[in-house]
Motif scaffolding. Structure first.
Motif, PDB file in Angstrom:
ATOM      1  N   VAL A  77       0.845  -1.205   0.000  1.00  0.00           N
ATOM      2  CA  VAL A  77       0.000   0.000   0.000  1.00  0.00           C
ATOM      3  C   VAL A  77       0.873   1.245   0.000  1.00  0.00           C
ATOM      4  O   VAL A  77       1.883   1.298   0.714  1.00  0.00           O
ATOM      5  N   ALA A  78       0.477   2.247  -0.771  1.00  0.00           N
ATOM      6  CA  ALA A  78       1.133   3.558  -0.733  1.00  0.00           C
ATOM      7  C   ALA A  78       0.067   4.626  -0.568  1.00  0.00           C
ATOM      8  O   ALA A  78      -0.955   4.614  -1.271  1.00  0.00           O
ATOM      9  N   VAL A  79       0.286   5.550   0.371  1.00  0.00           N
ATOM     10  CA  VAL A  79      -0.657   6.628   0.647  1.00  0.00           C
ATOM     11  C   VAL A  79       0.056   7.963   0.456  1.00  0.00           C
ATOM     12  O   VAL A  79       1.179   8.143   0.933  1.00  0.00           O
ATOM     13  N   ALA A  80      -0.603   8.893  -0.211  1.00  0.00           N
ATOM     14  CA  ALA A  80      -0.004  10.205  -0.462  1.00  0.00           C
ATOM     15  C   ALA A  80      -0.989  11.305  -0.088  1.00  0.00           C
ATOM     16  O   ALA A  80      -2.018  11.472  -0.745  1.00  0.00           O
ATOM     17  N   SER A  81      -0.681  12.043   0.974  1.00  0.00           N
ATOM     18  CA  SER A  81      -1.464  13.219   1.362  1.00  0.00           C
ATOM     19  C   SER A  81      -0.733  14.439   0.821  1.00  0.00           C
ATOM     20  O   SER A  81      -0.108  15.194   1.572  1.00  0.00           O
ATOM     21  N   PHE A  82      -0.813  14.617  -0.477  1.00  0.00           N
ATOM     22  CA  PHE A  82      -0.008  15.648  -1.133  1.00  0.00           C
ATOM     23  C   PHE A  82      -0.527  17.043  -0.798  1.00  0.00           C
ATOM     24  O   PHE A  82      -1.683  17.206  -0.386  1.00  0.00           O
ATOM     25  N   PRO A  83       0.301  18.091  -0.955  1.00  0.00           N
ATOM     26  CA  PRO A  83      -0.067  19.438  -0.503  1.00  0.00           C
ATOM     27  C   PRO A  83      -1.351  19.960  -1.140  1.00  0.00           C
ATOM     28  O   PRO A  83      -1.602  19.761  -2.332  1.00  0.00           O
ATOM     29  N   CYS A  84      -2.141  20.651  -0.318  1.00  0.00           N
ATOM     30  CA  CYS A  84      -3.418  21.201  -0.797  1.00  0.00           C
ATOM     31  C   CYS A  84      -3.296  22.670  -1.186  1.00  0.00           C
ATOM     32  O   CYS A  84      -4.278  23.279  -1.627  1.00  0.00           O
ATOM     33  N   THR A  85      -2.105  23.240  -1.044  1.00  0.00           N
ATOM     34  CA  THR A  85      -1.914  24.691  -1.192  1.00  0.00           C
ATOM     35  C   THR A  85      -2.563  25.258  -2.445  1.00  0.00           C
ATOM     36  O   THR A  85      -3.201  26.317  -2.406  1.00  0.00           O
ATOM     37  N   ASP A  86      -2.425  24.579  -3.563  1.00  0.00           N
ATOM     38  CA  ASP A  86      -2.911  25.095  -4.842  1.00  0.00           C
ATOM     39  C   ASP A  86      -4.309  24.609  -5.196  1.00  0.00           C
ATOM     40  O   ASP A  86      -4.823  24.923  -6.269  1.00  0.00           O
ATOM     41  N   LEU A  87      -4.924  23.838  -4.274  1.00  0.00           N
ATOM     42  CA  LEU A  87      -6.249  23.273  -4.533  1.00  0.00           C
ATOM     43  C   LEU A  87      -7.323  23.842  -3.629  1.00  0.00           C
ATOM     44  O   LEU A  87      -8.494  23.838  -3.983  1.00  0.00           O
ATOM     45  N   SER A  88      -6.942  24.304  -2.425  1.00  0.00           N
ATOM     46  CA  SER A  88      -7.931  24.745  -1.444  1.00  0.00           C
ATOM     47  C   SER A  88      -8.493  26.114  -1.804  1.00  0.00           C
ATOM     48  O   SER A  88      -7.894  26.883  -2.554  1.00  0.00           O
ATOM     49  N   GLN A  89      -9.652  26.423  -1.226  1.00  0.00           N
ATOM     50  CA  GLN A  89     -10.283  27.723  -1.464  1.00  0.00           C
ATOM     51  C   GLN A  89      -9.431  28.863  -0.936  1.00  0.00           C
ATOM     52  O   GLN A  89      -9.504  29.980  -1.428  1.00  0.00           O
ATOM     53  N   ALA A  90      -8.609  28.561   0.082  1.00  0.00           N
ATOM     54  CA  ALA A  90      -7.755  29.601   0.659  1.00  0.00           C
ATOM     55  C   ALA A  90      -6.452  29.758  -0.120  1.00  0.00           C
ATOM     56  O   ALA A  90      -5.669  30.654   0.152  1.00  0.00           O
ATOM     57  N   GLY A 102       1.260  20.259  -7.318  1.00  0.00           N
ATOM     58  CA  GLY A 102       1.796  19.538  -8.473  1.00  0.00           C
ATOM     59  C   GLY A 102       2.784  18.450  -8.102  1.00  0.00           C
ATOM     60  O   GLY A 102       3.144  17.609  -8.941  1.00  0.00           O
ATOM     61  N   LEU A 103       3.221  18.430  -6.826  1.00  0.00           N
ATOM     62  CA  LEU A 103       4.127  17.368  -6.375  1.00  0.00           C
ATOM     63  C   LEU A 103       3.453  15.992  -6.403  1.00  0.00           C
ATOM     64  O   LEU A 103       4.134  14.968  -6.288  1.00  0.00           O
ATOM     65  N   LEU A 104       2.137  15.968  -6.576  1.00  0.00           N
ATOM     66  CA  LEU A 104       1.463  14.678  -6.758  1.00  0.00           C
ATOM     67  C   LEU A 104       2.111  13.894  -7.893  1.00  0.00           C
ATOM     68  O   LEU A 104       2.258  12.665  -7.810  1.00  0.00           O
ATOM     69  N   TYR A 105       2.493  14.593  -8.948  1.00  0.00           N
ATOM     70  CA  TYR A 105       3.059  13.892 -10.105  1.00  0.00           C
ATOM     71  C   TYR A 105       4.435  13.304  -9.801  1.00  0.00           C
ATOM     72  O   TYR A 105       4.865  12.357 -10.467  1.00  0.00           O
ATOM     73  N   GLU A 106       5.123  13.849  -8.803  1.00  0.00           N
ATOM     74  CA  GLU A 106       6.387  13.239  -8.385  1.00  0.00           C
ATOM     75  C   GLU A 106       6.112  11.887  -7.715  1.00  0.00           C
ATOM     76  O   GLU A 106       6.853  10.919  -7.919  1.00  0.00           O
ATOM     77  N   PHE A 107       5.043  11.835  -6.922  1.00  0.00           N
ATOM     78  CA  PHE A 107       4.649  10.567  -6.307  1.00  0.00           C
ATOM     79  C   PHE A 107       4.294   9.548  -7.392  1.00  0.00           C
ATOM     80  O   PHE A 107       4.721   8.390  -7.332  1.00  0.00           O
ATOM     81  N   ILE A 108       3.526   9.969  -8.393  1.00  0.00           N
ATOM     82  CA  ILE A 108       3.142   9.058  -9.468  1.00  0.00           C
ATOM     83  C   ILE A 108       4.369   8.623 -10.266  1.00  0.00           C
ATOM     84  O   ILE A 108       4.475   7.468 -10.683  1.00  0.00           O
ATOM     85  N   ARG A 109       5.322   9.546 -10.440  1.00  0.00           N
ATOM     86  CA  ARG A 109       6.579   9.169 -11.108  1.00  0.00           C
ATOM     87  C   ARG A 109       7.291   8.059 -10.353  1.00  0.00           C
ATOM     88  O   ARG A 109       7.791   7.087 -10.949  1.00  0.00           O
ATOM     89  N   ILE A 110       7.359   8.192  -9.026  1.00  0.00           N
ATOM     90  CA  ILE A 110       8.030   7.189  -8.200  1.00  0.00           C
ATOM     91  C   ILE A 110       7.342   5.830  -8.332  1.00  0.00           C
ATOM     92  O   ILE A 110       8.001   4.795  -8.459  1.00  0.00           O
TER      93      ILE A 110
END
Length: 388
Positions: A77-90, A102-110
């Motif tokens: 199992v792999a879990v990724a709680s990637f940063p919400c900075t660019d997705l949240s309303q704030a 966008g660091l989500l794509y680094e996780f997918i690359r790995i």
């Protein structure tokens, strides 16, 4: 230090947590019987707090962009709680094009670099704003990227208020390799909002699966009174007259009446308050129910919540404490050592609700991981018998 659950049935399924923070995801995974063998984040303060609560020998404090598939051990199992900075309303709403989310794509690359070793189960966690970021295209692109690695995806929304007295909706993508698909129906439910049900029609090119999720815990659920720290009237954490007066003067007529009604209570009750900008002016608003608003990274402004204590003709106000943050995240015994109260609240506000993760893991992640291990062991046994 949090102990790992024992099992009499053999080794525990292995998990990795990316963007691990202070380890609340790990706490939830371990409660469900998973063993975290790899953790990654790039924040020294969070790493130090993590080490106070877990065996941190598996923690790699390193920029995820400098990690590679060969750095990750064998896992189910792999879990990724990637940063919400660019997705949240704030946030700035740059979406997955942003430098943080966008660091989500680094996780997918790995995952891709792991090749045939990549885990059978993957879970992503983020704010519900992920669903509408760039008109829904960001979520679609993330699901498509997982599809390219042979994962079929489900999407659900869990609210922490199903487990703790905190209103905190989070979106989870749960992805499984082909052989782990569990057939289900695309019907709306407590965890599958109507907009999720439309995903197969909106994006027919995606490979999706509908996991048959079990019901959430029954009512009644916890309320705020169970997490508030008891403080004497003379405790210096209660606001002084000047700050309290400013608080009262900022209240709207609705909120002022609400506070006055609370003061008339025969018993002492607690509510949370938070700042909002209304018509260009910062004002305080008091919740009418006995739960907290969504905890956020406390750097000032509307991110900081206050506790209002009222009843028997009196009312007092103070900032919410880090211990209350921990309790609201389902981690009442969590330790932060020499970190400041502000650092602890920032780390906890940036974390995931423990019982929500535990429910997700018990409902699907752990059983699927056990299935992976069973199939692998059976294959190894058949190969050994074939070579005998």
């Amino acid at each position: 230090m949090v102990a790992q659950p024992a099992t009499a049935r053999g080794p525990l399924p292995r998990a990795a947590e990316f963007f691990a923070g202070v380890g609340l995801v790990r706490m939830g995974l371990e409660q469900a019987g998973l063993q975290v063998v790899f953790a990654n984040d790039n924040n020294l303060t969070k790493r130090d707090i993590y080490a106070l609560n877990f065996d941190a020998s598996c923690f790699v404090c390193k920029d995820v962009r400098n990690l590679h598939g060969y750095d990750v051990p064998d896992i189910e199992v792999a879990v990724a709680s990637f940063p919400c900075t660019d997705l949240s309303q704030a946030g700035n709403r740059a979406g997955l094009r942003g430098k943080d989310s966008g660091l989500l794509y680094e996780f997918i690359r790995i995952l891709g670099e792991m090749g045939g070793r990549r885990p059978g189960i993957v879970a992503l966690e983020n704010v519900t704003g992920f669903a509408i970021s760039n008109g829904g295209q960001d979520l679609r692109d993330a699901l498509a990227a997982l599809n390219q690695l042979d994962y079929l995806c489900d999407v659900i929304v869990l609210d922490a208020r199903s487990f703790v007295p905190q209103s905190r909706e989070r979106l989870f993508v749960v992805a499984a390799r082909q052989g782990l698909v569990v057939p289900g129906d695309w019907l709306s439910s407590e965890v599958r909002p109507e907009w999720v049900v439309t995903l197969p029609m909106r994006f027919p090119e995606l490979r999706l699966q509908a996991v048959p999720w079990p019901p959430l815990p029954p009512l009644p659920r916890a309320n705020l009174e169970e997490i508030v720290e008891a403080m004497q009237v003379d405790n210096p954490q209660w606001w002084d007259l000047s700050r309290e007066t400013a608080f009262l003067e900022s209240l709207s007529s609705v909120n002022r009446k609400r506070l006055n009604d609370f003061k008339q209570s025969a018993t002492v009750i607690h509510r949370t308050a938070y700042r909002r900008t209304r018509h260009g002016k910062a004002v305080w608003e008091i919740r009418g129910d006995s739960i907290s608003g969504c905890l956020r990274t406390s750097r000032g402004g509307s991110s900081k919540q206050a506790i209002v204590e009222a009843g028997q003709g009196n009312a007092r106000v103070r900032w919410m404490t880090a211990r209350e943050y921990a309790r609201l995240q389902g981690a009442p015994e969590f330790q932060w050592g020499d970190a400041t109260e502000s650092q602890a609240k920032f780390a906890l506000g940036d974390a995931v609700c423990v019982p929500a993760v535990a429910w997700l893991a018990r409902s699907y992640l752990a059983p699927a991981a056990c299935k992976i291990m069973h199939c692998r062991n059976r294959t190894q046994m058949e190969l050994a018998l074939g070579n005998a």
